[in-house]
Write an enzyme that holds these catalytic residues in place. Structure first.
Site, PDB file in Angstrom:
ATOM      1  N   HIS A 146     -33.664  26.863 -11.647  1.00  0.00           N
ATOM      2  CA  HIS A 146     -34.649  26.696 -12.576  1.00  0.00           C
ATOM      3  C   HIS A 146     -34.964  28.090 -13.336  1.00  0.00           C
ATOM      4  O   HIS A 146     -35.665  28.962 -12.741  1.00  0.00           O
ATOM      5  CB  HIS A 146     -35.884  26.040 -12.137  1.00  0.00           C
ATOM      6  CG  HIS A 146     -36.836  25.859 -13.359  1.00  0.00           C
ATOM      7  ND1 HIS A 146     -38.451  25.488 -12.890  1.00  0.00           N
ATOM      8  CD2 HIS A 146     -36.723  25.548 -14.585  1.00  0.00           C
ATOM      9  CE1 HIS A 146     -38.885  25.303 -14.113  1.00  0.00           C
ATOM     10  NE2 HIS A 146     -38.134  25.283 -15.187  1.00  0.00           N
ATOM     11  N   HIS A 202     -38.987  15.977 -17.656  1.00  0.00           N
ATOM     12  CA  HIS A 202     -38.402  17.245 -17.098  1.00  0.00           C
ATOM     13  C   HIS A 202     -38.791  17.795 -15.963  1.00  0.00           C
ATOM     14  O   HIS A 202     -38.135  18.741 -15.262  1.00  0.00           O
ATOM     15  CB  HIS A 202     -38.488  18.364 -18.380  1.00  0.00           C
ATOM     16  CG  HIS A 202     -39.908  19.217 -18.287  1.00  0.00           C
ATOM     17  ND1 HIS A 202     -41.105  18.785 -18.201  1.00  0.00           N
ATOM     18  CD2 HIS A 202     -39.845  20.589 -17.920  1.00  0.00           C
ATOM     19  CE1 HIS A 202     -41.860  19.510 -17.762  1.00  0.00           C
ATOM     20  NE2 HIS A 202     -41.307  20.758 -17.714  1.00  0.00           N
ATOM     21  N   GLY A 235     -38.898  19.092  -8.747  1.00  0.00           N
ATOM     22  CA  GLY A 235     -40.372  18.822  -8.522  1.00  0.00           C
ATOM     23  C   GLY A 235     -40.845  20.060  -7.960  1.00  0.00           C
ATOM     24  O   GLY A 235     -40.546  20.939  -8.222  1.00  0.00           O
ATOM     25  N   HIS A 268     -34.276  22.118 -21.189  1.00  0.00           N
ATOM     26  CA  HIS A 268     -35.350  21.000 -21.271  1.00  0.00           C
ATOM     27  C   HIS A 268     -36.548  22.014 -22.147  1.00  0.00           C
ATOM     28  O   HIS A 268     -37.661  21.330 -22.417  1.00  0.00           O
ATOM     29  CB  HIS A 268     -36.260  20.700 -20.192  1.00  0.00           C
ATOM     30  CG  HIS A 268     -36.459  21.480 -18.900  1.00  0.00           C
ATOM     31  ND1 HIS A 268     -36.467  21.385 -17.787  1.00  0.00           N
ATOM     32  CD2 HIS A 268     -37.172  22.652 -19.149  1.00  0.00           C
ATOM     33  CE1 HIS A 268     -36.791  22.224 -16.921  1.00  0.00           C
ATOM     34  NE2 HIS A 268     -37.285  23.196 -17.709  1.00  0.00           N
ATOM     35  N   GLU A 328     -33.624  26.881  -5.200  1.00  0.00           N
ATOM     36  CA  GLU A 328     -34.096  26.076  -4.121  1.00  0.00           C
ATOM     37  C   GLU A 328     -32.726  25.598  -3.540  1.00  0.00           C
ATOM     38  O   GLU A 328     -31.789  24.993  -4.034  1.00  0.00           O
ATOM     39  CB  GLU A 328     -34.876  24.949  -4.630  1.00  0.00           C
ATOM     40  CG  GLU A 328     -35.559  24.095  -3.679  1.00  0.00           C
ATOM     41  CD  GLU A 328     -36.598  22.972  -4.055  1.00  0.00           C
ATOM     42  OE1 GLU A 328     -37.779  23.712  -4.462  1.00  0.00           O
ATOM     43  OE2 GLU A 328     -36.272  21.660  -3.970  1.00  0.00           O
ATOM     44  N   SER A 367     -36.843  16.658  -5.752  1.00  0.00           N
ATOM     45  CA  SER A 367     -36.334  16.762  -7.052  1.00  0.00           C
ATOM     46  C   SER A 367     -35.301  15.362  -7.245  1.00  0.00           C
ATOM     47  O   SER A 367     -34.943  14.913  -6.100  1.00  0.00           O
ATOM     48  CB  SER A 367     -35.442  18.013  -6.993  1.00  0.00           C
ATOM     49  OG  SER A 367     -36.247  19.009  -6.905  1.00  0.00           O
TER      50      SER A 367
END
Lengths: 87, 486
Positions: free
Chosen positions: B240, B409, B384, B334, B212, B390
């Site tokens: 991510h 997380h 998010g 995470h 992102e 986020s």
């Protein structure tokens, strides 16, 4: 979609998705679950078989054999980088 | 199968803490503690995640409590958003407590670009990122490694890929555990897993994984933001992803090993998905060696993904990534199990902390926090959903004392994937997001539908709970400009 139509149906799960299947025999149940898994992976129900592959698995119980069977399909799907209809 | 609503006991400790008493089930070794407010708890009670918190409390050697963060939801065996620490000598290790995507995690990269610099080129930038970074299930990338090199990735992690030219030393310094867990053992990794490791470095994957481009829209803590080099209006990149098919295969392989081990060691648990083995057993040690190999692979993967993002920015903006100030703020895992020293009932003990959908949040002054961040605490990166925000937070002493130095997380799913697809019928999620000024490019419409903002809790609510509970402190918030999805 009702389970009677295809022999399998999906159910909701927040983390993933579940498949419920039914079959008159254990072999048919394995096949139906494999169809359900393939539909999830390929996002396409209209696939044609192109290649045959023999798979041999052993497990101490039916439930673990089923798990091993689905894991085997998942591996071949991922390792083959694409969608196939296996059974 | 219907999701079963929680009907068991839940005692309110304060506005952000709830307890499942140990008396709920005779096999519970410790109580369950849930960090949540009343609003989030309403959704949490709707699935089986609280039952899973109670189930985890049965595991041999668990200390203090089976914990859950406000983004908790129903997972495989353990809830996603769960934290469980086991005594290093008496306890068990469970692959379900780490998750299928071993060392799934997030990294945040800052830039010297402002939103005004990026906006005119945003569509080109997102399209270039989408074309450069392989996304989607089973997708292979251009970075191929031999079996020998795969061994090195598994044992050296980020350090090895950086040595190959995919980054600089500072990147490893700004990665949790410097991007490498000691004690990995490639000999415990199956041929199948090896096969899946060879061509997936530098690939994003599918599901909730994303890259992102964002802008910092709020700074809550000027001092900490200053130390991290973040300010309002600045463009950041968030990545991510995890260990891809490699980690998945290891989890799969070892669930089988653990199931056999449980019979061997006579371990009785309420749910077979919690399959585990004593940490000190042969099976436990083999899993740890393989799990660490996957953790190191995941850090290498995110390092390669960042490298590809840097190259893309260079092409689009005509400057080197160094000139663009594309430095790694931090990278967190995470989904992981780690050995750490924590105080339990007044005594310091070595424990194995399972964090599954939970982030380490170590306090200021901790030796494992990078030197340049030591005065503010370890950065905690919380993504998010793709339509909202986020966060960057920092860890606290409170988290160290209360939750084994852990916090949430992410936003946490609230809607199943199939329900999300049903609700997206007749809509274009891409167009809806574009009207909000967010460009989304994904491999398939279904994937984007599954990941629509409404499928998640509001990350602002989740972060507010951990902030108010004192587990981590808000530093800055980002909003998305463009997203690429698997």
């Amino acid at each position: 979609m009702a389970i009677e139509e295809k022999g399998y149906a999906f159910f909701d799960h927040t983390a993933d998705i579940g498949i419920r299947a039914q079959g008159a025999t254990l072999a048919e149940l394995f096949v139906k679950l494999a169809h359900g898994l393939t539909e999830l992976l390929a996002e396409d129900t209209d696939l044609k078989p192109r290649q045959a592959k023999a798979i041999q698995l052993t497990a101490p119980a039916a439930a673990s054999l089923l798990l091993a069977w689905l894991q085997e399909l998942l591996f071949w799907f991922a390792a083959g980088h694409g969608a196939r209809r296996y059974v | 199968m219907k999701e079963r609503r929680w009907t068991g006991p839940l005692e309110k400790i304060d506005d952000y803490r709830w307890r499942i008493p140990q008396s709920y089930s005779p096999g519970m070794q410790v109580p369950g503690i849930i960090f949540s407010d009343e609003k989030l708890l309403r959704d949490i009670k709707e699935d089986q995640s609280l039952q899973q918190v109670a189930n985890v409390a049965h595991l041999p050697g668990i200390v203090k409590a089976s914990m859950a963060m406000p983004d908790i939801h129903w997972g495989y065996g353990f809830p996603i958003g769960g934290v469980a620490a086991m005594d290093a000598k008496e306890g068990v290790i469970s692959p379900g407590g780490v998750g299928y995507d071993i060392n799934c995690g997030v990294r945040l990269v800052k830039t010297d670009l402002t939103v005004e610099d990026v906006q005119p080129k945003l569509r080109t930038l997102i399209a270039s990122l989408f074309n450069t970074i392989p996304c989607g299930v089973g997708m292979s990338g251009n970075i191929r490694i031999s079996k020998q090199d795969a061994d090195r990735v598994m044992t050296q992690g980020s350090r090895w890929v950086i040595g190959k030219g995919y980054g600089v030393a500072e990147d490893a310094a700004h990665t949790e555990s410097q991007g490498c867990l000691e004690g990995s053992d490639p000999a415990q990794v199956s041929e199948r897993a090896f096969k899946r490791a060879s061509d997936q470095l530098g690939t994003l994957g599918s599901g909730n994984h994303f890259l992102e481009v964002q802008v910092v829209d709020t700074v809550f803590n000027e001092e900490a933001a200053g130390v991290l080099g973040l300010h309002e209006g600045q463009v950041t990149v968030m990545i991510h992803s995890g260990s891809r098919g490699f980690g998945y295969q290891i989890c799969d392989d070892y669930l089988d090993v653990m199931e056999r081990a449980m019979q061997r060691y006579g371990i009785r648990i309420p749910d077979r998905q919690l399959a585990c083995a004593p940490i000190t057993s042969e099976e436990g040690q083999r899993y740890l060696g393989a799990m660490r190999s996957a953790a190191n692979y995941a850090w290498s993967n995110r390092q390669c993904l960042m490298h590809l993002a840097r190259l893309t920015f260079e092409r689009v903006f005509g400057k080197s990534w160094e000139q663009l100030g594309m430095r790694l703020v931090y990278d967190v895992a995470h989904n992981i199990a780690k050995f750490e020293r924590h105080r339990v009932n007044g005594d310091e003990r070595m424990v194995c902390v399972h964090r599954k959908g939970a982030t380490r949040a170590f306090p200021p002054g901790h030796a494992e926090t990078p030197e340049d961040y030591r005065e503010i605490g370890q950065p905690v990166i919380i993504p998010g959903d793709m339509g909202r925000h986020s966060y960057v937070l920092v860890g606290t002493q409170q988290a160290m004392e209360e939750s084994f130095g852990s916090c949430c997380h992410g936003a946490g799913r609230v809607m199943s994937r199939s329900e999300a697809v049903r609700r997206a019928a007749g809509r274009s999620i891409e167009q809806e997001l574009e009207r909000q000024g967010i460009i989304v490019m994904g491999r398939g419409r279904k994937g984007v539908a599954e990941e629509q903002p409404g499928a998640y809790k509001d990350v602002n609510d989740v972060v507010q709970v951990v902030h108010n509970a004192g587990l981590a402190e808000r530093v800055a918030r980002m909003r998305p400009l463009g997203v690429i999805k698997g």
